[in-house]
Design a protein around this motif. Structure first.
Motif, PDB file in Angstrom:
ATOM      1  N   TYR A 257       0.845  -1.187   0.000  1.00  0.00           N
ATOM      2  CA  TYR A 257       0.000   0.000   0.000  1.00  0.00           C
ATOM      3  C   TYR A 257       0.884   1.243   0.000  1.00  0.00           C
ATOM      4  N   GLY A 258       0.313   2.348  -0.393  1.00  0.00           N
ATOM      5  CA  GLY A 258       1.048   3.609  -0.411  1.00  0.00           C
ATOM      6  C   GLY A 258       0.603   4.505   0.723  1.00  0.00           C
ATOM      7  N   LEU A 259       1.530   5.312   1.227  1.00  0.00           N
ATOM      8  CA  LEU A 259       1.221   6.256   2.307  1.00  0.00           C
ATOM      9  C   LEU A 259       1.734   7.631   1.892  1.00  0.00           C
ATOM     10  N   ALA A 260       0.795   8.569   1.693  1.00  0.00           N
ATOM     11  CA  ALA A 260       1.153   9.937   1.315  1.00  0.00           C
ATOM     12  C   ALA A 260       1.107  10.822   2.556  1.00  0.00           C
ATOM     13  N   TYR A 261       2.095  11.712   2.699  1.00  0.00           N
ATOM     14  CA  TYR A 261       2.115  12.595   3.867  1.00  0.00           C
ATOM     15  C   TYR A 261       2.885  13.869   3.519  1.00  0.00           C
ATOM     16  N   SER A 262       2.538  14.943   4.214  1.00  0.00           N
ATOM     17  CA  SER A 262       3.178  16.233   3.955  1.00  0.00           C
ATOM     18  C   SER A 262       4.431  16.373   4.806  1.00  0.00           C
ATOM     19  N   ASN A 263       5.262  17.336   4.455  1.00  0.00           N
ATOM     20  CA  ASN A 263       6.503  17.551   5.193  1.00  0.00           C
ATOM     21  C   ASN A 263       6.248  17.929   6.647  1.00  0.00           C
ATOM     22  N   ARG A 264       5.157  18.669   6.876  1.00  0.00           N
ATOM     23  CA  ARG A 264       4.885  19.177   8.226  1.00  0.00           C
ATOM     24  C   ARG A 264       3.894  18.321   8.995  1.00  0.00           C
ATOM     25  N   GLY A 265       3.517  17.202   8.397  1.00  0.00           N
ATOM     26  CA  GLY A 265       2.605  16.307   9.097  1.00  0.00           C
ATOM     27  C   GLY A 265       1.160  16.750   9.103  1.00  0.00           C
TER      28      GLY A 265
END
Length: 453
Positions: free
Chosen positions: A67-75
């Motif tokens: 599965y893929g997990l996308a996340y931003s730099n700042r959480g």
């Protein structure tokens, strides 16, 4: 990964997992992280990472998912995709590795290393042990007390006869010792003095011992050893060696009793009974080594470790056991097992090196072919499997190996011909072939289905 899914403030991580039964293996995928800020606009992002896991029962029908997990730099943002199935099942051809020595009736492999009743290595293995040699040494006037004590410590210590002889050869007094003492001992090269009773008399008395109608001492140690060695039935052989450890406890009797328990374990289906036989075998080998550490009991202890699935420790134990002998024949047996457990450890090149130094019997030739198969050296694998088939035409394993090569090379006629032979000769291989992922490409073909009707 598609370039358009990335943003300079967004990251993406791929997480592979393997599911089998009710268990999950999660792989730590640090190498499969894509950082949006580091991705060039003109480059298609790609990553490569290898993973490994120890094989366990049930993995054959497992699934590899991701599965893929996308996340931003700042959480501020985190979102997971659904899981995708990447692959189903596990190809597990290394599990074909043979840990036994030879095949007996019904394709059952005999496992374990017996101390032979006769031969130079058996000297010192019986109840009287090294006493004739030590007694002769003590009464020998050609050496001083300290020199004798040093030699006695050596011959009562670890190793078999060839191991101790090699050490003795380094002693400055060896030439005189051999001339005046060693060559004067009549049963040094046979292990036991000649038996007095006829084989028929021994057989009758052995029958009474088996049925608890006679004590072990109605036969001498030599005669009881003869009866046990020549008894073809494993349960009766076990009872004779059990009687022998009661009447004549020795390296010989304890080790050989343990081997009978190993073979009872190998034939038993009930799990609790199998465990009981294995524990009895371990205790017997411990008792054999307690008298003095020897390559027979140590070999068998290493085999138990392998049977329990701890192949790394088993390799080390076989290697240490091999250091207890200078006998070429016994060392070749160790090389065979070092090769077998190396296959199961996934080190196929090392396995081939060991197996090339082992005896060329049908089991070792098959294992050698399997090692080359896993290395994708199909030429040497083919030669080994064919040589194995020549050694034992009724053994289904080499034909299964030839079928594996043909399947990988897309040689349809050779595949079906060899699979037919393998499944006709061995029921286990027939059941395995139906679900073996190596043959997935052929499962829907009529010729494949016809083999299993």
């Amino acid at each position: 990964m598609p370039r358009q899914v990335f943003h300079k403030n967004a990251n993406y991580r791929l997480v592979p997992e393997f599911y089998f039964g009710n268990q999950t293996k999660v792989f730590e995928a640090e190498g499969l992280v894509f950082e949006g800020a580091k991705i060039e606009p003109s480059v298609t992002p790609s990553k490569r990472q290898s993973f490994a896991m120890r094989f366990e029962d049930g993995m054959e029908s497992g699934t590899l998912e991701m599965y893929g997990l996308a996340y931003s730099n700042r959480g501020w943002f985190k979102k997971r995709t659904r899981s995708y199935v990447l692959a189903r099942g596990v190809k597990n051809s290394p599990s074909l590795t043979q840990l036994g020595q030879i095949y007996e009736t019904g394709n059952i492999a005999r496992i374990g290393l017996y101390v032979p009743r006769e031969g130079i290595e058996t000297y010192g293995m019986f109840l009287e042990g090294w006493e004739p040699l030590i007694s002769a040494l003590r009464s020998y006037s050609g050496l001083g007390y300290d020199e004798k004590a040093e030699i006695i410590d050596l011959i009562q210590g670890r190793g078999d006869f060839t191991f101790k002889e090699r050490q003795l050869q380094q002693n400055p007094n060896y030439a005189a010792l051999r001339r005046d003492i060693i060559l004067a001992i009549p049963n040094l090269t046979s292990g036991l003095t000649a038996i007095q009773k006829t084989p028929m008399e021994i057989s009758v008395l052995a029958h009474h011992i088996i049925n608890n109608n006679a004590v072990p001492q109605v036969l001498t140690e030599q005669e009881l050893a003869y009866a046990a060695e020549n008894e073809p039935r494993i349960m009766q052989k076990n009872k004779l060696y059990f009687a022998m450890v009661k009447g004549y406890p020795s390296v010989f009797s304890w080790n050989n009793l343990g081997v009978t328990y190993l073979n009872l374990y190998h034939r038993e289906v009930d799990r609790s009974k199998k465990l009981g036989h294995l524990n009895a075998a371990r205790d017997a080998f411990d008792n054999s080594n307690a008298i003095f550490q020897n390559p027979f009991a140590s070999f068998n202890q290493a085999l138990i470790t392998a049977l329990l699935g701890n192949y790394l420790d088993s390799y080390q134990e076989f290697f240490i056991s091999m250091s207890l002998t200078q006998s070429e024949g016994i060392r070749m047996l160790h090389q065979a097992k070092l090769g077998a457990v190396s296959i199961l450890n996934g080190d196929y090149r090392l396995a081939a090196m060991h197996l090339n130094q082992s005896e060329r019997d049908q089991v070792n030739l098959f294992n050698r072919g399997l090692a080359y198969l896993m290395m994708q050296d199909y030429y040497n694998a083919l030669i080994s499997f064919e040589d194995c088939a020549v050694k034992d035409i009724e053994n289904g394993y080499p034909f299964y190996g030839l079928a594996l090569i043909a399947a990988r090379n897309g040689e349809d006629d050779r595949f079906f011909e060899n699979l037919q032979k393998a499944t006709e000769k061995n029921e286990y291989l027939k059941q395995r072939a139906m679900v073996d992922l190596e043959f997935l490409f052929y499962r829907q073909e009529d010729r494949f289905k016809e083999i299993f009707r």
